[in-house]
Design a protein around this motif. Structure first.
Motif, PDB file in Angstrom:
ATOM      1  N   ALA A  36       0.787  -1.394  -0.151  1.00 57.01           N
ATOM      2  CA  ALA A  36       0.012   0.001  -0.082  1.00 57.01           C
ATOM      3  C   ALA A  36       1.301   1.122  -0.123  1.00 57.01           C
ATOM      4  N   GLY A  37       0.211   2.516  -0.925  1.00 60.25           N
ATOM      5  CA  GLY A  37       0.847   3.688  -0.177  1.00 60.25           C
ATOM      6  C   GLY A  37       2.594   3.290  -1.203  1.00 60.25           C
ATOM      7  N   TRP A  38       3.050   4.923  -0.944  1.00 54.97           N
ATOM      8  CA  TRP A  38       4.472   4.160  -1.368  1.00 54.97           C
ATOM      9  C   TRP A  38       5.542   3.134  -1.959  1.00 54.97           C
ATOM     10  N   MET A  39       4.326   2.374  -1.208  1.00 56.14           N
ATOM     11  CA  MET A  39       5.861   0.873  -1.565  1.00 56.14           C
ATOM     12  C   MET A  39       4.576  -0.078  -2.672  1.00 56.14           C
ATOM     13  N   LEU A  40       3.954   0.789  -2.714  1.00 58.81           N
ATOM     14  CA  LEU A  40       3.005   0.247  -4.101  1.00 58.81           C
ATOM     15  C   LEU A  40       3.173   0.591  -5.161  1.00 58.81           C
ATOM     16  N   GLN A  41       4.253   1.765  -5.323  1.00 56.19           N
ATOM     17  CA  GLN A  41       4.699   2.390  -6.022  1.00 56.19           C
ATOM     18  C   GLN A  41       5.778   1.783  -6.343  1.00 56.19           C
ATOM     19  N   ALA A  42       6.813   2.010  -5.185  1.00 55.05           N
ATOM     20  CA  ALA A  42       8.181   1.357  -5.620  1.00 55.05           C
ATOM     21  C   ALA A  42       7.903  -0.026  -5.527  1.00 55.05           C
ATOM     22  N   ARG A  43       7.226  -1.083  -5.180  1.00 58.34           N
ATOM     23  CA  ARG A  43       7.605  -2.536  -5.626  1.00 58.34           C
ATOM     24  C   ARG A  43       8.033  -2.753  -6.961  1.00 58.34           C
ATOM     25  N   PRO A  44       8.841  -3.356  -7.266  1.00 53.84           N
ATOM     26  CA  PRO A  44       9.212  -4.122  -8.674  1.00 53.84           C
ATOM     27  C   PRO A  44       8.195  -5.344  -8.629  1.00 53.84           C
ATOM     28  N   ASP A  45       8.361  -6.094 -10.303  1.00 54.75           N
ATOM     29  CA  ASP A  45       7.484  -7.209 -10.342  1.00 54.75           C
ATOM     30  C   ASP A  45       8.330  -7.948  -9.539  1.00 54.75           C
ATOM     31  N   PHE A  46       8.508  -8.431  -8.925  1.00 53.60           N
ATOM     32  CA  PHE A  46       9.599 -10.063  -8.248  1.00 53.60           C
ATOM     33  C   PHE A  46       9.536 -11.168  -9.020  1.00 53.60           C
ATOM     34  N   VAL A  47       8.641 -11.224  -9.647  1.00 54.56           N
ATOM     35  CA  VAL A  47       8.610 -13.013 -10.409  1.00 54.56           C
ATOM     36  C   VAL A  47       9.287 -12.315 -11.810  1.00 54.56           C
ATOM     37  N   LEU A  48       8.863 -10.410 -12.570  1.00 54.68           N
ATOM     38  CA  LEU A  48       9.758 -10.587 -13.353  1.00 54.68           C
ATOM     39  C   LEU A  48      11.181 -11.111 -13.117  1.00 54.68           C
ATOM     40  N   LEU A  49      11.779 -10.125 -12.377  1.00 58.81           N
ATOM     41  CA  LEU A  49      12.872  -9.748 -11.506  1.00 58.81           C
ATOM     42  C   LEU A  49      12.991 -11.095 -11.949  1.00 58.81           C
ATOM     43  N   LEU A  50      12.962 -12.041 -10.853  1.00 60.04           N
ATOM     44  CA  LEU A  50      13.596 -13.257 -10.402  1.00 60.04           C
ATOM     45  C   LEU A  50      13.659 -14.432 -11.837  1.00 60.04           C
ATOM     46  N   LEU A  51      12.560 -14.069 -12.802  1.00 61.42           N
ATOM     47  CA  LEU A  51      12.085 -15.028 -14.389  1.00 61.42           C
ATOM     48  C   LEU A  51      14.127 -14.445 -15.056  1.00 61.42           C
ATOM     49  N   LEU A  52      14.404 -13.018 -15.303  1.00 64.48           N
ATOM     50  CA  LEU A  52      15.081 -12.770 -16.000  1.00 64.48           C
ATOM     51  C   LEU A  52      16.204 -13.326 -15.853  1.00 64.48           C
ATOM     52  N   TYR A  53      16.110 -13.608 -13.600  1.00 68.80           N
ATOM     53  CA  TYR A  53      17.723 -14.278 -13.064  1.00 68.80           C
ATOM     54  C   TYR A  53      17.443 -15.776 -14.519  1.00 68.80           C
ATOM     55  N   TRP A  54      16.513 -16.255 -13.948  1.00 71.58           N
ATOM     56  CA  TRP A  54      16.500 -17.737 -14.431  1.00 71.58           C
ATOM     57  C   TRP A  54      16.886 -17.840 -15.786  1.00 71.58           C
ATOM     58  N   VAL A  55      16.301 -16.254 -16.774  1.00 71.13           N
ATOM     59  CA  VAL A  55      16.566 -16.720 -18.075  1.00 71.13           C
ATOM     60  C   VAL A  55      18.277 -16.457 -18.514  1.00 71.13           C
ATOM     61  N   VAL A  56      18.921 -16.006 -17.862  1.00 75.07           N
ATOM     62  CA  VAL A  56      20.042 -15.121 -18.301  1.00 75.07           C
ATOM     63  C   VAL A  56      20.467 -16.513 -17.123  1.00 75.07           C
ATOM     64  N   HIS A  57      20.494 -17.361 -16.427  1.00 79.75           N
ATOM     65  CA  HIS A  57      21.277 -17.966 -15.862  1.00 79.75           C
ATOM     66  C   HIS A  57      21.382 -19.596 -16.291  1.00 79.75           C
ATOM     67  N   GLU A  58      19.841 -19.775 -16.872  1.00 76.51           N
ATOM     68  CA  GLU A  58      19.680 -21.192 -16.529  1.00 76.51           C
ATOM     69  C   GLU A  58      18.637 -21.059 -18.415  1.00 76.51           C
ATOM     70  N   PRO A  59      19.799 -20.672 -19.596  1.00 82.20           N
ATOM     71  CA  PRO A  59      18.213 -20.306 -20.832  1.00 82.20           C
ATOM     72  C   PRO A  59      18.148 -21.624 -21.159  1.00 82.20           C
ATOM     73  N   ARG A  60      18.304 -22.614 -21.052  1.00 83.34           N
ATOM     74  CA  ARG A  60      17.777 -23.657 -21.283  1.00 83.34           C
ATOM     75  C   ARG A  60      16.883 -24.581 -20.622  1.00 83.34           C
TER      76      ARG A  60
END
Length: 174
Positions: A36-60
């Motif tokens: 809620a509040g300013w934390m909602l505006q600053a909240r990154p997309d955690f699923v997307l962030l972790l998904l991008l990590y696995w795409v970089v390190h586990e592309p297979r």
């Protein structure tokens, strides 16, 4: 002997699928917390962030199919337009796959800067889709979430690689 990151991928054992599932599930749970509040505006997309990590390190193992499926889950979880997260996730994963070899050559700080660009493009896609639906522009605070996501890339990188390093070092000792 070629020591580029692409050649080292062949020598590195893949991450256990259990680790990928647990980490993505944890990211989904964190995304579903009542922000809620300013934390909602600053909240990154955690699923997307972790998904991008696995795409970089586990592309297979992780790719656009995972991006689409997780995007659909996030659409239902966020009560968003069906396909909105899926579209953004697939585009972000595609950009990450294009830059993967370059990202692996960089330091963690430089990787975070590349992720900032990809997360910013994802945020622009979210804004564009919402504006096309007639929703109001939420303001420039929307640029805060990609910055927070890029800052979180560094600890994410170190934390997510720890179990794999531990597994490799145990295998060498035997």
């Amino acid at each position: 002997m070629d020591l580029s990151p692409a050649s080292r991928d062949v020598l590195r054992p893949p991450a256990p699928l259990r680790l990928v599932f647990v980490s993505l599930f944890a990211a989904l749970v964190v995304s579903l917390l009542p922000w809620a509040g300013w934390m909602l505006q600053a909240r990154p997309d955690f699923v997307l962030l972790l998904l991008l990590y696995w795409v970089v390190h586990e592309p297979r193992s992780i790719g656009q199919t995972w991006a689409f499926a997780l995007g659909m889950v996030m659409d239902v979880a966020d009560s968003a337009l069906l396909g909105q997260h899926a579209f953004v996730y697939v585009v972000a994963v595609f950009l990450t796959q294009l830059l993967r070899i370059r990202i692996l050559h960089l330091t963690v700080v430089e990787q975070a800067l590349h992720m900032l660009g990809i997360l910013f493009v994802a945020q622009l896609l979210y804004v564009g889709l919402n504006l096309s639906l007639g929703r109001e522009f939420a303001g420039l605070t929307l640029a805060l979430a990609p910055v927070v996501g890029a800052v979180l890339w560094m600890p994410l990188h170190f934390v997510a690689t720890l179990p794999r390093f531990r597994r490799r070092s145990d295998a060498v000792m035997m």
